[in-house]
Write a protein that holds these residues in place. Structure first.
Motif, PDB file in Angstrom:
ATOM      1  N   ASP A  54       0.855  -1.262  -0.063  1.00  0.00           N
ATOM      2  CA  ASP A  54       0.348   0.239   0.198  1.00  0.00           C
ATOM      3  C   ASP A  54       1.247   1.312  -0.255  1.00  0.00           C
ATOM      4  O   ASP A  54       0.539   2.081  -0.527  1.00  0.00           O
ATOM      5  CB  ASP A  54      -1.203  -0.292   1.032  1.00  0.00           C
ATOM      6  CG  ASP A  54      -2.052   1.332   1.206  1.00  0.00           C
ATOM      7  OD1 ASP A  54      -2.941   1.069   0.438  1.00  0.00           O
ATOM      8  OD2 ASP A  54      -1.268   2.188   2.018  1.00  0.00           O
ATOM      9  N   LYS A 113       1.572   4.327  -3.216  1.00  0.00           N
ATOM     10  CA  LYS A 113       0.807   5.345  -2.969  1.00  0.00           C
ATOM     11  C   LYS A 113       2.146   6.061  -3.356  1.00  0.00           C
ATOM     12  O   LYS A 113       1.478   7.134  -3.791  1.00  0.00           O
ATOM     13  CB  LYS A 113       0.477   5.610  -1.540  1.00  0.00           C
ATOM     14  CG  LYS A 113      -0.732   5.382  -0.687  1.00  0.00           C
ATOM     15  CD  LYS A 113      -1.531   5.496   0.126  1.00  0.00           C
ATOM     16  CE  LYS A 113      -2.298   5.331   0.438  1.00  0.00           C
ATOM     17  NZ  LYS A 113      -3.367   4.808   1.877  1.00  0.00           N
ATOM     18  N   GLU A 160       2.214   8.540  -6.439  1.00  0.00           N
ATOM     19  CA  GLU A 160       2.739  10.221  -6.137  1.00  0.00           C
ATOM     20  C   GLU A 160       3.328  10.975  -7.092  1.00  0.00           C
ATOM     21  O   GLU A 160       3.280  11.203  -8.085  1.00  0.00           O
ATOM     22  CB  GLU A 160       2.844  10.319  -4.699  1.00  0.00           C
ATOM     23  CG  GLU A 160       1.736  10.333  -3.687  1.00  0.00           C
ATOM     24  CD  GLU A 160      -0.065  11.536  -4.275  1.00  0.00           C
ATOM     25  OE1 GLU A 160       0.734  12.614  -4.556  1.00  0.00           O
ATOM     26  OE2 GLU A 160      -0.878  11.166  -3.614  1.00  0.00           O
ATOM     27  N   ARG A 195       5.009  10.831   2.492  1.00  0.00           N
ATOM     28  CA  ARG A 195       4.540   9.442   1.069  1.00  0.00           C
ATOM     29  C   ARG A 195       6.009   8.748   2.307  1.00  0.00           C
ATOM     30  O   ARG A 195       6.228   7.322   2.226  1.00  0.00           O
ATOM     31  CB  ARG A 195       4.985   9.350   0.048  1.00  0.00           C
ATOM     32  CG  ARG A 195       3.338   9.701  -0.006  1.00  0.00           C
ATOM     33  CD  ARG A 195       1.909   8.848  -0.002  1.00  0.00           C
ATOM     34  NE  ARG A 195       1.277   9.198  -0.372  1.00  0.00           N
ATOM     35  CZ  ARG A 195      -0.101   9.212   0.232  1.00  0.00           C
ATOM     36  NH1 ARG A 195      -0.608   8.446   1.380  1.00  0.00           N
ATOM     37  NH2 ARG A 195      -1.275   9.343  -0.190  1.00  0.00           N
TER      38      ARG A 195
END
Length: 393
Positions: free
Chosen positions: A105, A109, A113, A134
């Motif tokens: 996950d 992400k 981005e 992140r």
């Protein structure tokens, strides 16, 4: 009194079987004497023999029971240990699955981005904040030090590069994260990077390949590049060639505010940007681009260039209409004109375009169109004409 009676009753119940056994034995002994099986003189010896036989039987039985108890206890302990190990293994597997799911996950992400920032061509404060979050909220808890180092190196080179460089950098980062998850671990690393790179090119956003996106290879001749640029637009501008120049960071703004009219770029193990910078002519115009929604913030007339070659430790100063000067690199010039501290960061080249401001609006006037992802490239004449009108306003 009641308590003593209770104790006697409990004692009687506990040893009832033993009392009955002794009484029966005495009864059998008396019966044996009365039946003349042996005399009264032999009775004590017979009684002793019986007791000894019973004692031996008790001892043997006790030893067997003790050994049996030990075996049962050992078996029970082994079963308990096996059950504990199974539970621990299940718990560890569950935790590993949860960690793996969290890593997937987090990596998804982060890559999402990063891809979004690259394909939109913008790294404004919001996107930069999201990327930082992140990295420091997710990646630092899961990725190992080597992977974090590679990501740091690649990100520092990604923004401002052409789509080819971006796809390669993205592919290397994605491959490093795949290795963290042990996905396709047996595959050849270069094959995985090439596959991701090819996939990027296969599904590149439309604006990458539109006519407004002029991609200029470093080894193209000047004539070929001019022809490619003229295909985009035949609008005229009062300059021979228009140039797009993307600033790397806010150090450029500070330099201009401090009166240092030089547009700077740095290179690591490459020189194509410097080669393009050398092609900027005296009668050209240069537009400075600032990411983050600002668009173009200035139009400049080129006066020449200054190049620090840190490998050869020489500084070349070229001003149009003057003889080119070459000298050893000195700290004073580096501190003043190497605005991104390229030398301290290990850069091979720091190349500056010396300019004279025609128009300068730090807050930007926007972008008339086109996607120019390289630090420096020739700029469409039609967009240049529009920008000049915007700067006049």
């Amino acid at each position: 009194m009641t308590s003593e009676n209770s104790k006697k009753q409990k004692w009687t119940e506990t040893y009832r079987a033993s009392i009955i056994s002794v009484l029966m034995m005495l009864f059998l002994l008396v019966a044996a004497v009365l039946c003349h099986l042996f005399g009264w003189k032999d009775a004590p010896f017979q009684f002793l023999a019986a007791c000894l036989g019973a004692g031996v039987t008790v001892i043997i039985t006790n030893l067997l029971l003790v050994e049996q108890t030990k075996q049962q206890q050992k078996l029970q302990n082994e079963q308990n240990e096996a059950e504990d190990e199974r539970r621990n293994r299940e718990k560890q597997n569950k935790e590993n699955i949860q960690i793996r799911e969290s890593k997937i996950d987090a990596y998804n992400k982060f890559l999402g981005e990063l891809y979004s920032s690259l394909t939109t061509g913008e790294l404004n404060e919001d996107k930069l904040h999201t990327l930082r979050r992140r990295v420091f909220q997710d990646l630092v808890f899961y990725a190992n030090a080597n992977t974090l180092t590679l990501i740091s190196q690649e990100i520092s080179k990604l923004f401002g590069e052409g789509d080819i460089k971006q796809s390669e950098g993205y592919a290397r980062i994605a491959n490093a994260l795949r290795k963290e998850l042990s996905i396709d671990d047996a595959s050849n690393e270069s094959d995985v990077i090439k596959t991701i790179n090819d996939l990027w090119k296969a599904i590149t956003p439309e604006d990458y390949s539109s006519n407004n996106h002029v991609v200029i290879e470093a080894d193209n001749s000047k004539e070929e590049i001019i022809q490619n640029t003229e295909i985009v637009s035949n609008k005229k501008i009062p300059y021979e060639t228009a140039w797009h120049f993307a600033m790397l960071g806010n150090e450029q703004i500070k330099a201009l505010d401090d009166g240092i009219n030089e547009l700077s770029l740095i290179e690591y193990e490459e020189e194509w940007r410097t080669n393009l910078l050398r092609q900027v002519g005296e009668n050209d115009i240069v537009f400075l681009f600032r990411r983050g929604g600002y668009g173009y913030i200035g139009a400049f007339k080129p006066l020449g260039w200054r190049i620090f070659d840190y490998n050869e430790q020489k500084e070349t100063l070229h001003l149009f209409g003057h003889q080119e000067q070459v000298k050893f690199v000195n700290d004073h010039d580096v501190m003043k004109y190497d605005i991104y501290n390229g030398r301290d960061d290990g850069a091979d080249l720091c190349s500056n375009l010396i300019v004279e401001p025609i128009a300068y609006v730090p807050d930007g006037v926007g972008n008339p169109g086109g996607v120019y992802r390289r630090t420096i490239s020739r700029y469409d004449a039609g967009y240049a004409a529009t920008l000049l009108e915007w700067f006049k306003k």
